[in-house]
Design a protein around this motif. Structure first.
Motif, mmCIF file in Angstrom:
data_model
loop_
_atom_site.group_PDB
_atom_site.id
_atom_site.type_symbol
_atom_site.label_atom_id
_atom_site.label_comp_id
_atom_site.label_asym_id
_atom_site.label_seq_id
_atom_site.Cartn_x
_atom_site.Cartn_y
_atom_site.Cartn_z
ATOM 1 N N PRO A 29 29.162 66.567 40.656
ATOM 2 C CA PRO A 29 28.741 68.083 38.660
ATOM 3 C C PRO A 29 27.533 66.842 38.455
ATOM 4 O O PRO A 29 26.707 68.607 37.150
ATOM 5 N N ALA A 30 27.193 66.370 37.617
ATOM 6 C CA ALA A 30 25.714 64.961 37.207
ATOM 7 C C ALA A 30 24.858 65.476 37.690
ATOM 8 O O ALA A 30 23.882 66.427 37.587
ATOM 9 N N VAL A 31 24.481 65.551 38.817
ATOM 10 C CA VAL A 31 24.079 66.021 40.039
ATOM 11 C C VAL A 31 23.563 67.632 39.890
ATOM 12 O O VAL A 31 22.553 68.391 39.453
ATOM 13 N N ALA A 32 24.711 68.296 39.711
ATOM 14 C CA ALA A 32 24.425 69.716 39.637
ATOM 15 C C ALA A 32 24.057 70.051 38.296
ATOM 16 O O ALA A 32 23.041 70.937 38.652
ATOM 17 N N ASP A 33 24.393 69.897 37.341
ATOM 18 C CA ASP A 33 23.753 69.932 35.872
ATOM 19 C C ASP A 33 22.654 69.210 36.050
ATOM 20 O O ASP A 33 21.639 70.078 34.983
ATOM 21 N N ALA A 34 21.876 68.614 36.334
ATOM 22 C CA ALA A 34 20.308 68.148 36.666
ATOM 23 C C ALA A 34 19.651 69.286 37.634
ATOM 24 O O ALA A 34 18.838 69.783 37.390
ATOM 25 N N HIS A 35 20.039 69.913 38.626
ATOM 26 C CA HIS A 35 19.526 70.627 39.040
ATOM 27 C C HIS A 35 19.637 72.144 38.341
ATOM 28 O O HIS A 35 18.670 73.032 38.851
ATOM 29 N N LEU A 36 20.160 72.734 37.655
ATOM 30 C CA LEU A 36 20.379 73.339 36.941
ATOM 31 C C LEU A 36 19.630 73.479 35.941
ATOM 32 O O LEU A 36 18.975 74.254 35.454
ATOM 33 N N ARG A 37 19.582 72.491 35.306
ATOM 34 C CA ARG A 37 18.747 72.227 34.237
ATOM 35 C C ARG A 37 16.903 72.329 34.518
ATOM 36 O O ARG A 37 15.766 73.048 34.314
ATOM 37 N N ALA A 38 16.916 71.908 35.820
ATOM 38 C CA ALA A 38 15.463 71.792 36.753
ATOM 39 C C ALA A 38 14.935 72.880 36.950
ATOM 40 O O ALA A 38 13.975 73.666 36.615
ATOM 41 N N ARG A 39 16.026 73.581 37.734
ATOM 42 C CA ARG A 39 16.294 75.129 37.505
ATOM 43 C C ARG A 39 15.444 76.287 37.149
ATOM 44 O O ARG A 39 14.485 77.000 37.665
ATOM 45 N N GLU A 40 16.110 75.857 35.986
ATOM 46 C CA GLU A 40 16.214 76.737 34.940
ATOM 47 C C GLU A 40 14.256 76.789 34.232
ATOM 48 O O GLU A 40 13.623 77.745 33.486
ATOM 49 N N GLY A 41 14.067 74.972 33.754
ATOM 50 C CA GLY A 41 13.178 75.020 33.399
ATOM 51 C C GLY A 41 11.919 75.506 34.328
ATOM 52 O O GLY A 41 10.785 75.705 33.808
ATOM 53 N N VAL A 42 11.761 75.148 35.604
ATOM 54 C CA VAL A 42 11.127 75.524 37.077
ATOM 55 C C VAL A 42 11.010 77.501 37.021
ATOM 56 O O VAL A 42 9.474 78.392 36.918
ATOM 57 N N GLU A 43 12.254 77.767 36.667
ATOM 58 C CA GLU A 43 12.250 79.718 36.175
ATOM 59 C C GLU A 43 12.001 80.500 35.185
ATOM 60 O O GLU A 43 10.573 80.904 35.006
ATOM 61 N N LYS A 44 11.453 79.704 33.953
ATOM 62 C CA LYS A 44 11.136 79.188 32.828
ATOM 63 C C LYS A 44 9.980 79.654 32.283
ATOM 64 O O LYS A 44 8.379 79.806 32.601
ATOM 65 N N GLY A 45 9.338 78.426 33.505
ATOM 66 C CA GLY A 45 7.399 78.277 33.961
ATOM 67 C C GLY A 45 7.508 79.094 34.418
ATOM 68 O O GLY A 45 5.613 79.020 34.067
ATOM 69 N N TRP A 46 7.457 79.572 36.136
ATOM 70 C CA TRP A 46 7.436 80.628 36.671
ATOM 71 C C TRP A 46 7.408 81.499 35.428
ATOM 72 O O TRP A 46 6.326 82.029 35.744
ATOM 73 N N PHE B 78 6.840 82.332 32.560
ATOM 74 C CA PHE B 78 5.483 82.348 31.436
ATOM 75 C C PHE B 78 4.211 82.202 32.112
ATOM 76 O O PHE B 78 3.626 82.967 31.825
ATOM 77 N N ALA B 79 4.117 81.534 32.940
ATOM 78 C CA ALA B 79 3.001 82.260 33.723
ATOM 79 C C ALA B 79 2.804 82.989 34.171
ATOM 80 O O ALA B 79 1.867 83.588 34.624
ATOM 81 N N LYS B 80 3.551 83.812 35.088
ATOM 82 C CA LYS B 80 3.790 85.564 35.676
ATOM 83 C C LYS B 80 3.317 86.399 33.866
ATOM 84 O O LYS B 80 2.993 86.544 34.420
ATOM 85 N N VAL B 81 3.475 85.715 33.211
ATOM 86 C CA VAL B 81 3.352 86.432 32.139
ATOM 87 C C VAL B 81 1.722 86.216 31.628
ATOM 88 O O VAL B 81 0.876 87.505 31.819
ATOM 89 N N HIS B 82 1.422 85.126 31.549
ATOM 90 C CA HIS B 82 0.581 84.813 31.259
ATOM 91 C C HIS B 82 -0.884 85.557 32.113
ATOM 92 O O HIS B 82 -1.682 85.812 32.200
ATOM 93 N N VAL B 83 -0.589 85.095 33.275
ATOM 94 C CA VAL B 83 -1.073 85.682 34.220
ATOM 95 C C VAL B 83 -2.004 87.123 33.879
ATOM 96 O O VAL B 83 -2.596 88.231 34.696
ATOM 97 N N ASP B 84 -0.441 87.688 34.096
ATOM 98 C CA ASP B 84 -0.570 89.088 33.822
ATOM 99 C C ASP B 84 -1.153 90.020 32.686
ATOM 100 O O ASP B 84 -1.780 90.484 32.463
ATOM 101 N N VAL B 85 -1.003 89.211 31.442
ATOM 102 C CA VAL B 85 -1.886 89.309 30.439
ATOM 103 C C VAL B 85 -3.434 89.001 30.758
ATOM 104 O O VAL B 85 -3.917 89.654 30.480
#
Length: 261
Positions: free
Chosen positions: A211-228, A230-237
């Protein structure tokens, strides 16, 4: 007188004849009662004298008997018969040795059976692992109808990872480690999307066991998705701004050209 003398003489003659006849009759009996011929060769009587006549009673000389006699059992035979046990006979040394050999053989058989079972169980585990590994690798491969090929795609991913390491070779340790990984993962998701999805699903199945590894993966994935995102939005802007700037520049140039005419 003469008759009396004659009678006395007759009586004396008959008495003499009677005595003579009796002596003749008694002569054989008296001869039979005489001592044997080897009497002189025997030892004196005091040599055979025993002080305890009670322990050794005198026995008359044995006479041959015409009646059949039955042989009595010897003393040793009767003694051995009396010593024979009447109860159940105990185990002999041969029986005890056979019992010990049987115990040893059973112990060896049990040990051999356990060793055989352990070897069979180990081979079963190895075969199960091999089957699981091959089936897992087969499940990661993309289907044929997708048109995705592993060989050129894997080469592209390796080239992208090497390019990332070259780009970040003069940077810090964290950046030198993360840049090739990011470049490789990005190239994999771009070139081999189906294989990358299968690998991600397999990794997620193993991560759910921890469970600890899965939670860390989910948090990292959410951070990458948010960053992606934001990057996509900034690219579009930025793209929109560039388009607007290009449009304005084109319109200005066109207006200048019209005025110049």
């Amino acid at each position: 007188m003469a008759a009396r003398v004659l009678l006395q003489r007759r009586a004396a003659a008959s008495l003499t004849a009677t005595l003579l006849a009796g002596g003749i009759v008694l002569i054989p009996a008296m001869a039979h009662a005489e001592a044997p011929s080897d009497y002189r060769s025997k030892k004196p009587i005091y040599d055979d004298f025993d002080a305890s006549p009670v322990n050794k009673p005198s026995q008359p000389p044995s006479q041959p008997s015409l009646t059949p006699t039955i042989a009595s059992p010897r003393r040793e035979d009767s003694f051995s018969v009396a010593l024979e046990p009447t109860g159940p006979r105990g185990p002999t040394p041969t029986d005890r040795l056979a019992a010990q050999i049987r115990v040893g053989r059973l112990w060896l058989y049990r040990q051999a059976s356990r060793a055989e079972d352990a070897v069979n169980a180990g081979m079963d585990r190895v075969f199960d692992l091999e089957t699981s590994f091959t089936s897992t690798l087969a499940s990661l491969a993309p289907p044929r109808e997708s048109g995705e090929r592993l060989m050129p795609g894997v080469v592209y991913v390796l080239v992208a990872a090497m390019a990332g390491s070259i780009v970040a070779r003069n940077r810090g340790f964290v950046l030198r480690t993360a840049t090739p990984l990011v470049f490789g993962v990005g190239a994999a998701w771009t070139v081999l999307p189906i294989t990358s999805r299968n690998v991600a699903d397999l990794a997620w199945r193993y991560e759910k066991r921890f469970p600890a590894v899965a939670d860390a993966h989910l948090r990292a994935r959410e951070g990458v998705e948010k960053g992606w995102h934001f990057a996509k939005v900034h690219v579009d802007v930025g793209k929109q701004k560039v388009d607007e700037a290009v449009t304005e520049a084109r319109e200005t140039i066109e207006s200048w050209i019209r005025k110049g005419k």
